[in-house]
Design a protein around this motif. Structure first.
Motif, PDB file in Angstrom:
ATOM      1  N   ARG A  90     -22.066  34.422  80.635  1.00  0.00           N
ATOM      2  CA  ARG A  90     -23.497  35.589  81.556  1.00  0.00           C
ATOM      3  C   ARG A  90     -22.281  37.062  82.297  1.00  0.00           C
ATOM      4  N   GLU A 101     -28.645  38.656  86.294  1.00  0.00           N
ATOM      5  CA  GLU A 101     -27.968  37.703  86.159  1.00  0.00           C
ATOM      6  C   GLU A 101     -27.788  37.265  84.847  1.00  0.00           C
ATOM      7  N   ASP A 103     -27.726  35.401  81.002  1.00  0.00           N
ATOM      8  CA  ASP A 103     -27.175  34.408  80.594  1.00  0.00           C
ATOM      9  C   ASP A 103     -27.624  34.031  79.280  1.00  0.00           C
TER      10      ASP A 103
END
Length: 155
Positions: A90, A101, A103
């Motif tokens: 992340r 965020e 990922d």
């Protein structure tokens, strides 16, 4: 305890040079029922237990409860999880007044990168960076609980 977020596919990796934080995450699910999920996560050197409720009709809003737990407890609970543990890195990227965020998934979900931004209400405006692509908010196949059961490599 209400989470409001929007999700997007990521077009390129230019977010990496803008990130102010990056952490490896390993997570599994004790329960992936459509009405609720129970997740165990190790993020960096910390453990977490999270319960999420069913999303609203747009998929932007749902109940979320999270509690930090001791790392050895998280490691033990991961062994009890359903098949399909998720590994990802992340990255946190500040864009104007929001933090995205991002990922980047590994293993069975390698090749998939998703950006999420948390909002204070569903109509809140935010700046969408150029590395963010198609919106996938509310598309269940992109939920981590579903990626654990039906990984990206099988699409």
């Amino acid at each position: 305890m209400i989470e409001i977020e929007r999700k997007f596919l990521v077009k390129n990796d230019s977010y990496k040079e803008l990130a102010f934080s990056e952490k490896r995450i390993v997570q599994g699910f004790l329960n992936t029922h459509p009405e609720r999920t129970v997740r165990v996560r190790i993020k960096g050197e910390k453990g977490f237990l999270t319960i999420k409720g069913k999303g609203n009709s747009t998929g932007t809003t749902r109940f979320e409860w999270e509690k930090e737990i001791a790392l050895p407890e998280a490691e033990a609970l991961l062994k009890l999880c359903e098949e399909g543990v998720i590994a990802k890195k992340r990255y946190e990227v500040k864009v104007a007044d929001h933090i995205f965020e991002v990922d980047e998934f590994y293993d069975n979900n390698k090749g998939l990168t998703i950006a999420e931004v948390e909002l204070t209400d569903e109509q809140e405006n935010f700046l969408k960076p150029d590395w963010v692509g198609v919106e996938v908010t509310g598309e269940i196949k992109y939920y981590n609980s579903q990626l654990s059961r039906n990984p990206y490599k099988d699409w």
